[in-house]
Design an enzyme around this catalytic site. Structure first.
Site, PDB file in Angstrom:
ATOM      1  N   ASP A 175       0.847  -1.184   0.000  1.00 20.22           N
ATOM      2  CA  ASP A 175       0.000   0.000   0.000  1.00 20.22           C
ATOM      3  C   ASP A 175       0.888   1.242   0.000  1.00 20.22           C
ATOM      4  OD1 ASP A 175       1.018   0.146   2.540  1.00 20.22           O
ATOM      5  OD2 ASP A 175      -0.912   0.081   3.583  1.00 20.22           O
ATOM      6  N   ASP A 221       1.363   5.062   1.980  1.00 26.22           N
ATOM      7  CA  ASP A 221       0.967   5.875   3.137  1.00 26.22           C
ATOM      8  C   ASP A 221       1.549   7.276   3.021  1.00 26.22           C
ATOM      9  OD1 ASP A 221      -0.182   3.540   4.287  1.00 26.22           O
ATOM     10  OD2 ASP A 221       1.771   2.955   5.062  1.00 26.22           O
ATOM     11  N   ASP A 235      -3.377   5.112   2.425  1.00 29.22           N
ATOM     12  CA  ASP A 235      -3.750   5.635   3.738  1.00 29.22           C
ATOM     13  C   ASP A 235      -3.219   7.054   3.880  1.00 29.22           C
ATOM     14  OD1 ASP A 235      -4.883   3.218   4.355  1.00 29.22           O
ATOM     15  OD2 ASP A 235      -3.232   2.522   5.622  1.00 29.22           O
TER      16      ASP A 235
END
Length: 522
Positions: free
Chosen positions: A328, A330, A446
């Site tokens: 992912d 961030d 995120d």
């Protein structure tokens, strides 16, 4: 109480002698195996939990060691250590000395597992006059760990066992394996002999047996068996769905759901996050490249500048440590003027939604409050910042720029390798089965907003690695009587918060040499 227990041992049908207020007559299914769990290095609470688990499965588990015990189970002990303990009990009988792995495998099988060599406690092979080849500090936060790894065969096997333990909610075992992996990663040369490991910290008996197996046979039989087990494969597939944790996956497995197709056909109710995770399963389980992370950063940066020109955005996580890929992306957002970060997240999310960049998003509010009496609970890796968990729509079409909300031409196409299809993935959409057919891909992103007064702590906490941060908190508590979180550092002796405006200051307050992000890959 002791005579009563002994009389019960002499008559197995009377029930499970280790039970307190439980264990009906005839509840012992395997009278031939009388278990005793050694508390040494295991801890009282874990021993109590495992003893109760064993009794529920029909095993006879003794609270006190006695002459009826046939199997002594321990964790992170050598056979020499356990035999010395048995000597202190004035017991010279031939009992099975077993690693905790035998116990956990027996619990899963619902019956005593066959005792294999890997289950038996091993003697220490090194002699006292041997000199350690490597000197490694005990805490990972004292060590410089780059991305270079000379022992991938060993660390891959142990990492897989750590992952299995974590998916099985055995946090202590998972941490033990992760710490062992961190030690092996920092060694300057490949391990070819068990003698090279003498004196190294964090290498328990179970870990050493796995390492020995890999050195002698090229692979770990335990890791291979775990990797090929139906349960592990099912947990991997189901927890690969965004929004699904180990607890939910376990519940589905108990219902006979092992893959995506079975899940879709089961009629299970999914929340919005899980629906998005299932819809974009292949994309979200495909590695994200650094170029893709940078492209997303340009978009998020535009959003931040558009709604708050003075705000700052920083790429965090594994990419800040120099990793070429991640699962992912961030970002940490702040404003140089305290208080100006309030209300920033809703505006950024609204901007991204208006431009069509968010396929899913969920925002949590900042719930952190600084108490004059210090943190109410021991610090953990879970912070209370305002956060947005999202599935981001990244433009990957040839000749397009991810930074252009209108989709005008320019920029480069993403080149992340495709992940192997998971079981059940054939029921996904045509676009998901053939990512090249669509000009975009879904990516986990995120966003975290921090006040500038907490920015240094947030930056440190969100950079990782997870074990490095855990070890920093352990060092702070055990060595300095301090409490460290992604929000603050509290000195328990002086009963005050210790302020910092940079990561370097935090390391200094903790009495540690500063380690740059690129060397925090523990």
């Amino acid at each position: 109480m002791v005579p009563l227990k002994r009389r019960k041992v002499a008559c197995p049908p009377a029930g499970n002698t280790g039970t307190t207020g439980g264990g009906d007559a005839g509840s012992i299914k395997f009278p031939e195996a009388v278990l005793f769990l050694l508390e040494r290095k295991m801890g009282a609470s874990r021993r109590t939990f495992l003893s109760q688990l064993g009794r529920k499965k029909g095993f006879q588990v003794e609270d006190a060691f006695n002459e009826s015990v046939t199997h002594v189970v321990s964790e992170n002990n050598s056979s020499e250590e356990v035999r010395r303990w048995l000597g202190s009990q004035n017991d010279q009988r031939a009992v099975h000395l077993l690693d905790i792995s035998w116990f956990t495998e027996s619990m899963r099988a619902g019956q005593p597992a066959d005792i294999l060599d890997r289950h038996k406690l091993q003697d220490e092979s090194a002699h006292d006059n041997e000199v350690p080849l490597f000197s490694v500090p005990s805490y990972a936060c004292q060590r410089r760990t780059s991305l270079a790894n000379h022992n991938t065969a060993l660390t891959d096997a142990l990492s897989l066992l750590a992952e299995n333990a974590e998916l099985s909610k055995e946090e202590g075992r998972g941490v033990a394996f992760r710490r062992a992996v961190a030690v092996l990663k920092v060694l300057p040369e490949p391990v070819t002999s068990m003698a090279q490991l003498r004196g190294l910290p964090c290498l328990g008996g179970h870990t050493l047996r796995v390492i020995k197996d890999v050195l002698e046979n090229g692979t770990s039989s335990e890791a291979e068996a775990t990797k090929n087990s139906q349960r592990f494969r099912a947990l991997k597939v189901l927890t690969g769905i965004f929004g699904v944790g180990a607890k939910t996956a376990e519940r589905w497995i108990r219902l006979g759901i092992d893959d995506l197709q079975q899940l879709q056909q089961s009629g299970q109710t999914l929340n919005r996050a899980q629906q998005g995770g299932l819809e974009h399963y292949l994309d979200l389980n495909q590695p994200v490249t650094r170029s893709e992370a940078d492209a997303i950063g340009e978009v998020v940066g535009r959003a931040v500048v558009s709604v708050s020109p003075g705000a700052r955005i920083t790429l965090i996580g594994g990419f800040r440590r120099g990793k070429p890929t991640g699962h992912d992306v961030d970002f940490l957002i702040t404003h140089p003027e305290e208080g100006n970060e309030v209300g920033l997240m809703p505006k950024v999310v609204s901007w991204l939604q208006s431009k069509g960049f968010l396929l899913y998003q969920k925002t949590t509010r900042n719930s952190y409050l600084e108490s004059d009496d210090g943190p109410a609970q021991p610090s953990s890796n879970m912070d209370r910042f305002e956060r947005c968990f999202s599935i981001f729509k990244l433009d990957t079409g040839e000749g397009t720029r991810a930074t252009e909300a209108s989709g005008e031409s320019g920029g480069e196409a993403a080149g992340a390798p495709e992940a192997d299809p998971a079981p059940g993935s054939q029921v996904l959409s045509d676009d998901e089965q053939n990512p090249g057919a669509k000009p975009w891909r879904a990516v986990r992103v995120d966003l975290v907003v921090s006040p500038i007064s907490q920015f240094a702590f947030a930056l440190l906490g969100w950079t990782g690695s997870k074990l490095f941060e855990r070890e920093l908190r352990r060092w702070a508590g055990h060595e300095k009587a301090m409490s460290l979180s992604s929000h603050a550092l509290y000195d328990g002796n002086q009963r005050r918060y210790v302020r910092a405006t940079s990561e370097e200051e935090i390391f200094s307050h903790l009495g540690l040499e500063f380690i740059p992000p690129s060397e925090r890959n523990a």
